[in-house]
Design an enzyme around this catalytic site. Structure first.
Site, PDB file in Angstrom:
ATOM      1  N   LYS A 138       0.712  -5.573  -2.208  1.00  0.00           N
ATOM      2  CA  LYS A 138       1.135  -4.261  -1.724  1.00  0.00           C
ATOM      3  C   LYS A 138       1.220  -4.195  -0.195  1.00  0.00           C
ATOM      4  CE  LYS A 138      -2.109  -1.198  -2.050  1.00  0.00           C
ATOM      5  NZ  LYS A 138      -2.560  -0.988  -0.650  1.00  0.00           N
ATOM      6  N   THR A 139       0.189  -4.698   0.471  1.00  0.00           N
ATOM      7  CA  THR A 139       0.163  -4.621   1.939  1.00  0.00           C
ATOM      8  C   THR A 139       1.341  -5.375   2.545  1.00  0.00           C
ATOM      9  OG1 THR A 139      -2.249  -4.499   1.864  1.00  0.00           O
ATOM     10  CG2 THR A 139      -1.246  -5.035   3.979  1.00  0.00           C
ATOM     11  N   ASP A 144       0.188   5.087   2.030  1.00  0.00           N
ATOM     12  CA  ASP A 144      -0.490   4.042   1.249  1.00  0.00           C
ATOM     13  C   ASP A 144      -1.535   4.690   0.346  1.00  0.00           C
ATOM     14  OD1 ASP A 144      -1.267   1.540   0.392  1.00  0.00           O
ATOM     15  OD2 ASP A 144      -2.577   1.160   2.117  1.00  0.00           O
ATOM     16  N   GLU A 145      -1.834   4.050  -0.789  1.00  0.00           N
ATOM     17  CA  GLU A 145      -2.851   4.540  -1.731  1.00  0.00           C
ATOM     18  C   GLU A 145      -2.616   6.012  -2.084  1.00  0.00           C
ATOM     19  OE1 GLU A 145      -4.583   2.354  -3.019  1.00  0.00           O
ATOM     20  OE2 GLU A 145      -5.294   0.855  -1.600  1.00  0.00           O
ATOM     21  N   GLN A 163      -5.601   2.621 -10.449  1.00  0.00           N
ATOM     22  CA  GLN A 163      -6.727   2.449  -9.531  1.00  0.00           C
ATOM     23  C   GLN A 163      -7.121   3.763  -8.861  1.00  0.00           C
ATOM     24  OE1 GLN A 163      -6.880  -1.380  -7.251  1.00  0.00           O
ATOM     25  NE2 GLN A 163      -4.762  -1.601  -7.927  1.00  0.00           N
ATOM     26  N   ARG A 197     -10.947  -7.324  -9.408  1.00  0.00           N
ATOM     27  CA  ARG A 197     -11.455  -7.888  -8.147  1.00  0.00           C
ATOM     28  C   ARG A 197     -11.605  -9.402  -8.273  1.00  0.00           C
ATOM     29  NH1 ARG A 197      -9.239  -4.885  -5.603  1.00  0.00           N
ATOM     30  NH2 ARG A 197      -8.478  -4.182  -7.622  1.00  0.00           N
TER      31      ARG A 197
END
Length: 752
Positions: free
Chosen positions: A11-12, A202-203, A233, A588
């Site tokens: 994503k980043t 973002d998010e 998430q 994770r």
């Protein structure tokens, strides 16, 4: 545009290259607004953009919601009656102000707990409920009256007035006042709507109502908005995040284009597929199929243990095995848990194997204030002359012994060459006034605790002290999220003492011996680290782990009413958020994932039977490897030390050790049944010398041969620290290497 970015999908990188693409197309950096939730994320993105486009990245409006809108508010402060150099109050500032207001209004701070009041005001602001709306809302007023807190609105009003008078905004104001600015001053809204031609968030799944409304207003003119997020998430509802913001994004922007990043580059196929099988149980979600082209990887291991204490030993032993067998580093491992209180058993097990670790997103269990407060009571009870502990608790919970009185006590002790305790227990001889009576009552209470400690095992004494001191009641009355967490931590400490009291491998189960044990655990044992190369196991809550990744992950406490939390079982939406939290935990892991749970766990001082979490049942069995037979007793640290020395002495390589599929690669004692604690098979029972008498700890030196009542004869290998808190490392002939606090150890010098 909405980019649905699955876990581990890069994503980043996508956000970075979208911004870089805009800049290379000639878009002015000053026209781009990029909003994140953490400064770390903002810095990482800015650095990446700079690496591609150069210095132009400096001109981006990129940062957290709070930092960006603070910047806007400083520029437009006069429009809403604030100076441009307004102060920003942090949480502690806000709570201190609330405490002062409660005192001025002569309100009971037990009923109007400052943490509760702070959260009430924060929640109101994040939902854009002003003071006047708070006062006029019949439902809110009814709730306050029914809870006996009918003056909350008055406190809210006073708090807002005092902040304004001081030229200060708290964190919530940075969003609240931005909404006020854009609502009441169309010229300001028009200015920033046309300034920001391109908006990126973002998010987005973590936005609350206040953030949602600001973004919607800013994007209203150009409707050139790109949000990135993953509904799977969304785990911050308790902070006000609303998953509907991302689920209903298309309703706000009918011309929406949706792009899905569905390839997971982080994890193995087994881990990704298992995560998919979990999240498929949620009804409210955006349609997507996450996949991985990485290797299949190992199956997810599910381990059942007898107790939470055994769970800690099993995880610590597994980490040591995996590290040694596969040539890994400690930083390749993470232990994730649902609540901070679960860290205790993990920390103790890691320390006993000398495994370095770091707590993220919170303090080490024994460093938390409430834990230190109760332990201070224990210390003063066992040793009345422990001055630091005495100062810590003499007026906690509040009993009318203020700073002035304490200063007088300290001065009197200095003038009369007495210990602080001697002055305290004879306070009426040294200071007058009402505080002298309170001090005398405190001394009497501590003396009664000392009698209890002499005649009862550690748990009974500890529970009595926690209760009769008022500490337990004080924490119980705090119904805020933080207050509940602190109360749970105290219960977890008492659970640990309960386990200590029921151990069969020690004879003296007094509180004094328990203090010696935990003093060794909480000593300042710093791991030497190279700059920028911290090789430690990571311990954190799953919430704190979001956005991170580790080769090996252990998710512990997979039990009903713990994970999922008992508080989440009242509604489908709450349960689905817990499931999303589990999804975050699973994703994770890069290479290997282990889930553990205990058959029994201490809660509130009682041993309860635990049931396997429903989330384990929801994973497709083909991705699991079950290890749920009768758990074995993990050897103690001496046993592990002996095994390590044997390996080193024999020069064994990793291929010559036992299979990595074993929980531990050491020789195992036979499985035991029931809840009988493990016995230390390596230590012979020592019969003390007939004339045994401990020597003064100040006489102990490195290299001396000594005798211990329990461990027998040994040699002082190393001394650390200053008396009275110095610590000795002793190599015993039969018991192996031990670390002992000299003030408790009672060592007899055999040969100096």
């Amino acid at each position: 545009m909405m980019i649905v970015a699955g876990a581990g999908s890069g994503k980043t990188r996508v956000i970075t290259y979208r911004i870089a693409h805009l800049l290379q197309k000639g878009v002015d950096a000053f026209r781009i607004l990029a909003l994140t939730f953490t400064n770390k994320a903002a810095k990482e993105m800015r650095d990446r953009v700079a690496a591609v486009t150069g210095d132009e990245a400096r001109n981006l409006w990129m940062g957290t919601f709070h930092s960006i809108f603070a910047r806007i508010l400083r520029a437009e402060a006069e429009l809403i009656g604030y100076p441009s150099n307004f102060t920003i109050y942090d949480t502690d500032d806000s709570k201190s102000l609330i405490k002062a207001i409660l005192k001025e209004l002569m309100l009971d701070d037990k009923l109007y707990n400052p943490n509760f009041v702070y959260q009430r005001i924060s929640s109101a602001k994040n939902n854009l409920i002003s003071v006047s709306e708070y006062m006029e809302n019949t439902q809110i007023q009814s709730d306050d009256i029914s809870s006996g807190r009918e003056r909350l609105g008055e406190i809210y009003q006073t708090y807002v007035n005092r902040c304004y008078k001081a030229g200060a905004m708290d964190f919530d104001d940075l969003l609240f006042k931005t909404n006020i600015l854009f609502r009441d001053h169309p010229e300001a809204l028009h200015k920033y709507q046309h300034k920001f031609r391109y908006i990126m968030v973002d998010e987005y799944q973590d936005t609350n109502f206040s953030q949602y409304l600001i973004v919607k207003r800013l994007a209203a003119v150009h409707q050139n908005i790109c949000v990135v997020g993953d509904d799977a998430q969304s785990i911050y509802a308790f902070r006000g995040a609303n998953i509907q913001n991302i689920l209903n994004f298309e309703k706000d922007y009918p011309d929406l284009k949706i792009f899905k990043l569905e390839q997971n580059y982080r994890s193995t196929k087994n881990i990704v597929n298992a995560a998919n099988s979990i999240i498929a149980n949620n009804r409210d979600q955006l349609e997507k199929v996450i996949f991985s082209e990485n290797e299949p990887g190992e199956k997810i291991k599910v381990i059942r243990t007898v107790s939470d204490n055994e769970e800690g030993k099993t995880v610590a032993g597994s980490i040591l095995t995996e590290k040694t067998t596969h040539g890994l580093r400690f930083k390749d491992f993470a232990i994730l848990y649902r609540t901070n209180a679960q860290s205790r058993a993990m920390e103790e097990a890691l320390r006993k194997l000398n495994i370095p670790y770091k707590i993220y997103g919170g303090l080490s269990f024994y460093q938390r204030k409430e834990i230190r407060d109760l332990i201070a009571y224990f210390r003063v009870t066992v040793n009345h002359n422990d001055e630091q502990a005495l100062k810590r608790i003499i007026n906690y919970p509040i009993r009318g012994i203020g700073k002035t009185s304490l200063d007088k006590l300290v001065l009197a002790a200095d003038q009369h060459d007495k210990s602080l305790w001697e002055v305290v227990e004879n306070s009426k001889q040294f200071i007058g006034g009402r505080s002298a009576e309170a001090i005398q009552n405190f001394a009497t209470m501590i003396k009664s605790f000392a009698v209890m400690v002499k005649n009862h095992p550690a748990y009974d004494a500890a529970h009595h002290i926690a209760s009769q001191s008022g500490l337990l009641k004080d924490l119980y009355n705090d119904k805020s999220i933080e207050g509940l967490s602190r109360y749970e931590n105290i219960q977890e400490l008492l659970n640990g003492i309960k386990e200590f009291s029921e151990r069969e491998d020690i004879e003296d189960k007094s509180l004094a011996v328990y203090l010696q044990d935990i003093a060794l655990l909480t000593g300042d044992d710093k791991v030497e680290e190279k700059e920028g190369d911290s090789d430690t196991v990571s311990l954190m809550t799953i919430h704190a782990a979001k956005g991170l990744e580790f080769p090996h992950v252990y998710v512990v406490g997979m039990e009903e009413n713990l994970f999922p939390s008992q508080l989440s079982l009242n509604s489908r939406s709450d349960l689905e958020e817990e499931r999303r939290l589990f999804y975050v935990a699973i994703t994770r892991a890069e290479k290997k994932l282990t889930l553990t749970y205990a058959n029994t766990r201490y809660r509130w001082g009682s041993l309860i039977q635990c049931e396997q979490s429903r989330f384990i049942d929801e994973i497709d069995p083909k991705y699991l490897e079950l290890d749920i037979g009768a758990p074995f007793a993990a050897p103690d640290s001496t046993y592990f030390d002996d095994e390590r020395r044997a390996w080193q002495g024999a020069g064994l390589g990793t291929a010559e050790r036992t299979s990595p599929s074993d929980r531990l690669s050491f020789s195992r004692p036979k499985p035991r049944t029931g809840n009988a604690p493990a016995r230390n098979l390596a230590v012979k029972k020592h019969v003390p010398t007939p004339d045994f008498a401990p020597d003064d700890p100040a006489m102990i030196r490195e290299g001396m041969e000594i005798e211990h009542e329990k461990f027998g004869f040994g040699t002082i290998v190393k001394l650390e620290g200053r008396l009275p808190d110095s610590k000795a490392t002793v190599l015993f002939k039969d018991a192996g290497q031990k670390q002992l606090l000299l003030k408790f150890a009672k060592l007899r010098i055999v040969n100096g």
